[in-house]
Each structure stands twice: as C-alpha cells, then as structure tokens.
Design a protein around this motif. Structure first.
Motif, short mmCIF file in Angstrom:
data_model
loop_
_atom_site.label_atom_id
_atom_site.label_comp_id
_atom_site.label_asym_id
_atom_site.label_seq_id
_atom_site.Cartn_x
_atom_site.Cartn_y
_atom_site.Cartn_z
N CYS A 221 6.44 4.64 1.51
CA CYS A 221 6.48 3.86 0.42
C CYS A 221 7.71 2.89 -0.09
O CYS A 221 7.74 2.44 -1.22
N SER A 222 8.65 2.74 0.63
CA SER A 222 10.13 1.74 0.04
C SER A 222 9.69 0.82 1.05
O SER A 222 9.07 0.47 1.71
N ARG A 223 10.74 -0.05 0.18
CA ARG A 223 11.69 -1.52 1.52
C ARG A 223 12.55 -2.18 2.17
O ARG A 223 13.82 -1.02 1.73
N ARG B 161 2.83 0.89 -3.37
CA ARG B 161 3.43 -0.39 -3.49
C ARG B 161 1.49 -1.68 -3.67
O ARG B 161 2.24 -2.80 -3.49
N TRP C 261 12.71 1.77 -9.36
CA TRP C 261 11.61 0.90 -8.81
C TRP C 261 10.60 2.02 -9.77
O TRP C 261 9.28 1.26 -10.46
N ARG D 107 7.15 -2.84 4.88
CA ARG D 107 7.33 -1.53 4.07
C ARG D 107 8.68 -0.85 4.86
O ARG D 107 8.82 -1.48 5.63
N ILE E 175 10.44 6.36 4.47
CA ILE E 175 11.75 7.28 3.55
C ILE E 175 12.41 8.42 4.66
O ILE E 175 13.76 8.36 4.01
N SER F 181 12.03 -3.47 -4.62
CA SER F 181 12.94 -2.74 -4.70
C SER F 181 12.11 -1.22 -3.60
O SER F 181 11.81 -1.00 -3.51
N PRO F 182 13.40 -0.25 -3.19
CA PRO F 182 13.50 0.60 -3.19
C PRO F 182 12.74 1.81 -3.87
O PRO F 182 12.79 1.50 -4.66
N TYR F 183 12.12 2.70 -2.72
CA TYR F 183 11.53 4.00 -3.49
C TYR F 183 12.05 4.94 -4.22
O TYR F 183 13.36 5.41 -3.66
N ASN F 184 12.63 4.49 -5.54
CA ASN F 184 12.99 4.80 -6.19
C ASN F 184 13.15 5.60 -7.75
O ASN F 184 11.92 4.62 -8.51
#
Length: 499
Positions: free
Chosen positions: A96-98, A438, A123, A371, A374, A117-120
């Motif tokens: 689910c990150s970018r 996302r 976000w 995507r 992570i 935005s990265p998954y954090n």
C-alpha cells in the motif's frame, strides 16, 4: 566535453553491470518474466507508447503475476482479478505504499498529497481529512448544483452547433466542462469555456501531465541522476513546479484577501484553510499541504471524468443498438422535462451499466497509480522484496477471461444488468479507482459527473458521424499520459432530439 563524458561513462557502465549481476542470485525467487537487457533490464519494454497493452500481451506468456527489472527497480505486474485480490485485499498492507519517483516527489511537495504520499502516519491523517471534509458522497451531493449548472451550459453550447448543423469537438467541450467544474468547487472561480484563463489552465495542466510521465534516469539508476541535469529534465521539472506553485499560491492569496466576498458555499481551498487555522487541530498543516492536495484535485479531477465520457460515447457510436437502448431508457423516464438531473439517474440501470462497461474496457488510468511494497512478503510461493515497484494493469484485468468469460472484447453493458458487480473496490475484476487503502477518494464525485454528462448527451441529442467519416474510423488509440485520453478528438454531429 563528449570525450570526457565517454571516458567517465564507460567505467561506470561496467561497474553498474557487475553490480547488477552480483544481485542476480535472487531472481529465481521472483515470479516469471521476460528476460531483460544488461543494465537497463526491461525498461525498453516498459516505456512504450501503450505499456498497458504491451504488458497485457507479455502476461499471456508469463502469467498474471509477472516480474520485470526496470534499471535497478524490481517491478511486479498484476494482470488478473484473482491476483489483484491477493495483493490489494489479502496483502493490502504489504503493497500500500508509493514509490519515490522524482517528478511525483517534486510536484507533490515532497509527497505531502494523498495520491503519492508513502504509507505512514501522515498519509493516514491527510486521507482522513480528505475523506471527511472533501471527497465523500455527502460532499458530492453538496456540489450537485454546480455540476448540473455546468452540464446545462454544455448542452446549450452543443445546441448551437446542432442548430447550425456543425460537428462539435466533444472531447474538447467535455474537458472544458470538467475543468470548469473543478475550478468552481476547488478554487471558487468560474472560467469561461473559451476564455483565455481556461486556455491557460489547460496548457498548464498539459505541462504537468507531461512531467508526470516523463522519463527520469534518477528513478531507475539513482547513481546516474546527473544525467537528468545534463539532458535538461531537472530544469524542466523545476520550471513547471515553480509555475504550479505560483498558480496555487495566487489562488490561496485570493482566498486570504480580507476584501474577498464571502461565498455561498465553501470551496475546497476554504475548507483546507479552515482546517489549517483550527486551533484545536493536532495536525501540523501548512500552505504546502494545501497546495499538494490541490495538485491532486487539479490533475485527477480534471481529466478522468472527461476521458471516461469520451470513451463511453465512442463505444456507443460503435454500437448503435446499445446507444438506442440507452436513449430510449432516459427519454422514457425524463419525458419532456428538458434536463436529466441527478435524482433521475438512480432509475437508469442501463446507463449505469454502460458506465461500468466503459470502466471495464477503457480504464482511464490503465495501470492505476504505482505502488511499492513496504516489506518483504510471499505471494503464491514467490518472494517479493521490499521496495518493489508494483503496477496493477486494470486494463488487462478488464479482459481477464476468468473474471468476465470468453466475450471480454465485446462491448456488452447487459453483463451488468441484474449483477451486483460494482467499481467501489470490492469486485476485483472492475477496479478503475483501485482498491484497498489506496482506493481513489474522489470516486463519488467522478462517477456523479460521468453519469450526469452522459445521460444528458443521450437525452438531448441524436448523434451522427460527420460527413466523410465512417463508423470504422472511430478508433481506440490512446494518447500517452497519466490519464488515457483518446488520441484523436471525438468529433460528432449533434441532432437535437424533439421530445
């Protein structure tokens, strides 16, 4: 200068080649994929004009989970509904990150937006703000009067062409409509459809789109980023960013002007400024955060709805029986009222089926947004390393025989009549807005616009191909870009329907 470049480049090439070979021992743990060239891997296959089509063709040989090597980026391509479900539902958190790509990072204010935005924790907070305050179904309903007003003006414009028996560039006027709508709900401004301001808006939008899909060496060969400076790509990106920043800052300054007349309803900038100035908020919100969100709205909101309408009309022109069926449905329901409003649309199942079938066949973001994993994870017995770039080929999934049967290439809205299949992320054969964490938060707004425009075009006009053209001339070639537009503008002859 060229001799120095060659002398420096040759040893660097061999160093990178040896390094790449030393990392090749893990490739047997990855899903199958086409062999790559030394150093560049499969980049030459990925940067084609229609990568979704070429990757779909490759997936027929290598399977629905396919690995590529884009320079030094391990890359995964997903091409079936079942595999999409595995990644976007079962392993959603892992995927689910970018990725950190140069143009996306720069234009999103170092990834302060929602899309890139990265998954954090940031976000999660910014998405919550967007879902609660900006893009939910309640907000889509709030902006309904603006949507209906813009569509009414579009119909009036087309009526003038109809009265003069002139073809109209439907691609152009539909893009003007969605631009005008976004400007009103996001910026509180109304730009005339043929004015200088809207022309500047479209030119600026095109520059941004070009940057998003431009090739930067840095993204695939981090140690060779200096080449982007030599080629001028870094300068071009910085120039477009400065223009975008000035444009967005001016919009914010206009809203901060104490002499500004208080609007009847808040636009998106008003909402974001209110959140920023909320003394009770625990979220550190700045002007850059606002600009990053506005960039998302600017890019995603302007193009995708217009492109879907045009692909839908192209498909209907190719299939006159479906066109007639849709027109009969909407005309029998609306009668002589003169305009299809959003209350009417819920009683138009065939129109809704057309929209879904258009999403299936002509997804406007065929590879969705990239995507990134992570952490290391296992999928179907394969080991997928952290920081793997992942593309979900929604265009290919729309042609997945296991999900749709043998007639995948046929335009058949009837497949959705009586079916519960939807586009909201739970049916993995139809994911034009993505799925999981996302999923696109603007889907309610986008679908409302598409259905309203398409229903009124079908209600008010009979459509013909201009003199000198044949139905066979209507092609489905797409232009390069982050959003898949029709390469050739759709020009049709409108005939006003006398109800």
């Amino acid at each position: 200068m060229s001799l120095i470049f060659i002398l420096l480049g040759i040893p660097l090439f061999f160093f990178l080649l040896l390094k790449q070979r030393s990392n090749g021992s893990n490739t047997n743990l990855l899903p199958p994929g086409p062999p790559g060239l030394p150093l560049i891997g499969n980049l030459h296959q990925f940067i084609k004009s229609a990568p979704h089509l070429y990757l779909w063709q490759l997936s027929q040989k290598y399977g629905p989970l396919m690995s590529l090597k884009l320079g030094y980026r391990p890359t995964l391509i997903v091409s079936s509904a079942n595999m999409a479900k595995e990644l976007l539902k079962t392993h959603d958190l892992d995927f689910c990150s970018r990725p950190q790509l140069l143009s996306l990072q720069k234009l999103s204010y170092n990834r302060l937006d929602v899309s890139f935005s990265p998954y954090n924790a940031y976000w999660r907070e910014i998405r919550k703000i967007c879902v609660i305050h900006l893009f939910n179904s309640k907000m889509a309903e709030l902006y309904r009067p603006i949507r209906e007003d813009e569509v009414s003006q579009l119909i009036e414009k087309i009526l003038k062409s109809s009265a003069a028996s002139k073809p109209i560039n439907l691609s152009q006027v539909t893009e003007c409509l969605t631009s005008a709508f976004i400007c009103r709900i996001a910026f509180g401004k109304r730009y005339e459809h043929e004015g200088a301001e809207i022309s500047r808006f479209h030119e600026f939008h095109a520059q941004l789109e070009a940057m998003f899909v431009s090739f930067f060496v840095t993204d695939y060969f981090p140690s060779m980023g200096w080449m982007d400076r030599i080629t001028g790509m870094t300068y071009s990106l910085e120039k477009v960013f400065k223009e975008m920043d000035a444009f967005l800052q001016q919009l914010i300054d206009d809203h901060l002007d104490p002499k500004r007349q208080k609007p009847k309803r808040e636009d998106i900038i008003d909402v974001l400024l209110r959140i920023m100035n909320d003394a009770e908020s625990t979220f550190d919100f700045s002007y850059d955060n606002i600009k990053a969100v506005l960039m998302d709205v600017f890019i995603a909101g302007t193009d995708t709805s217009a492109a879907t309408v045009i692909w839908g009309m192209t498909l209907l022109m190719k299939h006159p029986t479906a066109m007639k069926k849709a027109q009969d449905e909407v005309r029998n329901l609306v009668g002589k009222k003169g305009f299809v409003n959003e209350d009417d649309i819920k009683d138009l199942p065939y129109l809704k089926a057309i929209v879904k079938e258009t999403f299936r066949l002509q997804s406007t973001t065929p590879l969705l947004l990239p995507r990134e994993t992570i952490r290391d994870c296992n999928i179907s017995g394969y080991k997928i390393p952290a920081k793997t770039l992942v593309y979900v080929n929604a265009w290919a999934i729309g042609r997945d025989i296991e999900a749709w049967g043998q007639n995948v290439e046929e335009f058949c809205p009837e497949r959705f009549i009586g079916s519960s299949i939807d586009y909201k992320g739970q049916d993995f054969g139809l994911i034009p807005f993505g799925s999981g964490r996302r999923i696109c938060p603007g889907l309610h707004m986008g679908v409302a616009t598409i259905e309203l425009v398409l229903s009124n075009l079908l209600y008010r006009f009979d459509w013909e191909i201009p003199c000198g053209m044949k139905k066979e001339d209507l092609d489905f070639d797409s232009a390069p870009g982050i959003v898949m537009h029709k390469r050739k503008a759709l020009c049709l002859l409108p005939k006003e329907y006398k109800y």
